[in-house]
Design an enzyme around this catalytic site. Structure first.
Site: not given
Ligand code: IFM
Length: 453
Positions: A361
């Protein structure tokens, strides 16, 4: 951290040909269909239904309506030129009750979804737990109760037996820090407790469930690649005073090392164990050994660095956060620090015997607007991606083994306690009409991925 204003040159061909280019999503944030086809409530349904917990008073009963629009969403992912797609499986959609009853309709949804990915050339990356614990388990104590580990193993067993012929990449948990600490220490997330000891117990059970699930997945899935996605932060002291330097070490102890150390066979960091005293978790013999099972990859979720100050009156860590005023911030207030990704990845390589890593992410929230001409001009987000990918490349060139990048997120979605106030998508969602619009950042990602050279 010197993040110069000039945009770096970035070309796909400068990355390995088998590099993974993806986007991430999660079930609760996008699916909606809250009461459909046998799905039962999760802790986030209950939390969102409690007054004052979600900033805009919203819930995720409809969210992005992805349960019905998944084909369109996968078409978009394919049209961008992605070769991987990270999603999560909703436990309350698949296991209906405390007896572990399997909901065939829920399972079929994920089976179709995975087939849809494969048909579009998207390698499925499944996250088993992205925070939507069934409420019936919370009613028995949730992750604080060791029995939830067994319930999770059953869930993982059901999913992997059914989908393991097609899903080869498995992430056991997304961001255990948030599950444990936001859910049980600061109460910002479901189930909304404020109890540090409970948070550490939850953390231990989450890590234990991870460790016990890895061999199970390997048994059920031929050629399984299994990892975990951690939210990690590079840290630096607010000043060169010894107190701030010591505070940074303590903060790192809970924020990063509390997860990284046991996963790499070192147990919980002793300095923090001593500091937390009676709040330390209850463990059984063999737990730490189970947690230390070797992984095929480490998922790194990177958003922002943290600047730490000594704060003697702030137990248990006696630290507090401050900001670097020289850094630009996103609309959420998170510092934009691409170089922090280089620092973090190099630190992981230097301090731990890490397996190959994937950035699972990375993304930014801005106040996007759908213009009258149908465009969404999110140049800040586009530049954010360019700078972070350049940082990833810099880390690779320094010898760090990073094999893929998943942008958060494919589509705008329900941002937990912030409701719909924070947009992270490459694709804009009009939550009234459910119309999808590719933002400038998505068009950039597409052009970057599909450039002829
Ligand atoms: O939306 C979240 C995700 O569910 C988990 N990591 C961070 C993202 C942004 O806050």
């Amino acid at each position: 951290m010197d993040d110069s204003k000039r945009l770096p040159e970035l070309r796909r061909i400068d990355f390995p040909t088998d590099f993974l280019w993806g986007c991430s999503t999660s079930s609760f944030q996008i699916e909606g269909a809250a009461d459909t086809d046998g799905r039962v409530p999760s802790i986030w349904d209950s939390f969102a239904a409690t007054a004052g917990k979600i900033r805009d008073g919203s819930d995720a009963r409809v969210a992005c309506d992805h349960y019905y629009r998944w084909q369109e969403d996968l078409d978009i992912a394919q049209s961008l030129g992605l070769n991987a797609y990270r999603f999560s499986i909703s436990w309350p959609r698949v296991i209906s009750d405390i007896n572990g009853t399997v909901n065939e309709v829920g399972l079929q949804f994920y089976s179709d979804l995975v087939d849809g990915m494969l048909a579009r050339g998207l390698q499925p990356w499944a996250t088993l737990y992205h925070w939507d614990l069934p409420q019936y388990l919370q009613d028995q104590g949730g992750w604080e109760n060791r029995a939830t580990v067994q319930a999770y193993l059953h869930f993982a067993d059901v999913i992997s037996r059914r989908l393991g012929d097609r899903i080869k990449h498995w992430i056991t948990h997304n961001e255990p820090w948030c599950t444990a600490m936001h859910g049980n220490w600061d109460g910002m997330h479901a189930p909304g407790k404020r109890d540090f000891k409970a948070a550490l117990q939850v953390c231990h059970h989450v890590l234990l469930s991870h460790g016990l699930t890895v061999p199970l997945l390997r048994r059920n899935v031929a050629d399984a690649k299994v990892g975990i996605a951690l939210s990690l932060h590079p840290l630096r002291p607010a000043s060169d005073k010894p107190e701030d330097i010591a505070a940074t070490r303590r903060h790192d102890g809970l924020r990063n090392r509390w997860f990284l150390d046991p996963l790499h066979g070192r147990g919980y960091p002793q300095d923090i164990w001593d500091l937390v005293g009676a709040a330390a978790p209850q463990m059984h013999d063999g737990d730490l050994q189970a947690i230390a099972v070797p992984l095929d990859f480490l998922g790194v979720n990177y958003y922002f660095p943290e600047v730490i100050q000594d704060a003697p009156h702030n137990p248990p860590l006696a630290t507090s956060l401050t900001h670097d005023p020289t850094l630009e911030r996103t609309a959420f207030g998170w510092e934009v620090a691409p170089h922090g990704l280089v620092t973090l990845l190099k630190r992981l390589k230097q301090d731990y015997p890490v397996p190959p890593m994937y950035v699972t992410e990375n993304g930014a929230s801005y106040e996007d607007r759908l213009e009258d001409d149908g465009s969404v001009v999110d140049t800040q987000r586009r530049d954010y991606f360019i700078r972070h990918l350049a940082a990833l490349q810099e880390a690779r060139q320094a010898g760090v083994d990073v094999r893929g990048y998943f942008a958060w997120s494919l589509i705008d979605n329900f941002e937990w306690a912030e409701g719909y106030l924070r947009r992270f998508g490459l694709v804009y969602i009009d939550f009234e009409t459910q119309q999808r619009t590719l933002k400038i950042s998505a068009l950039w990602y597409r052009d970057f991925l599909q450039a002829p050279n």
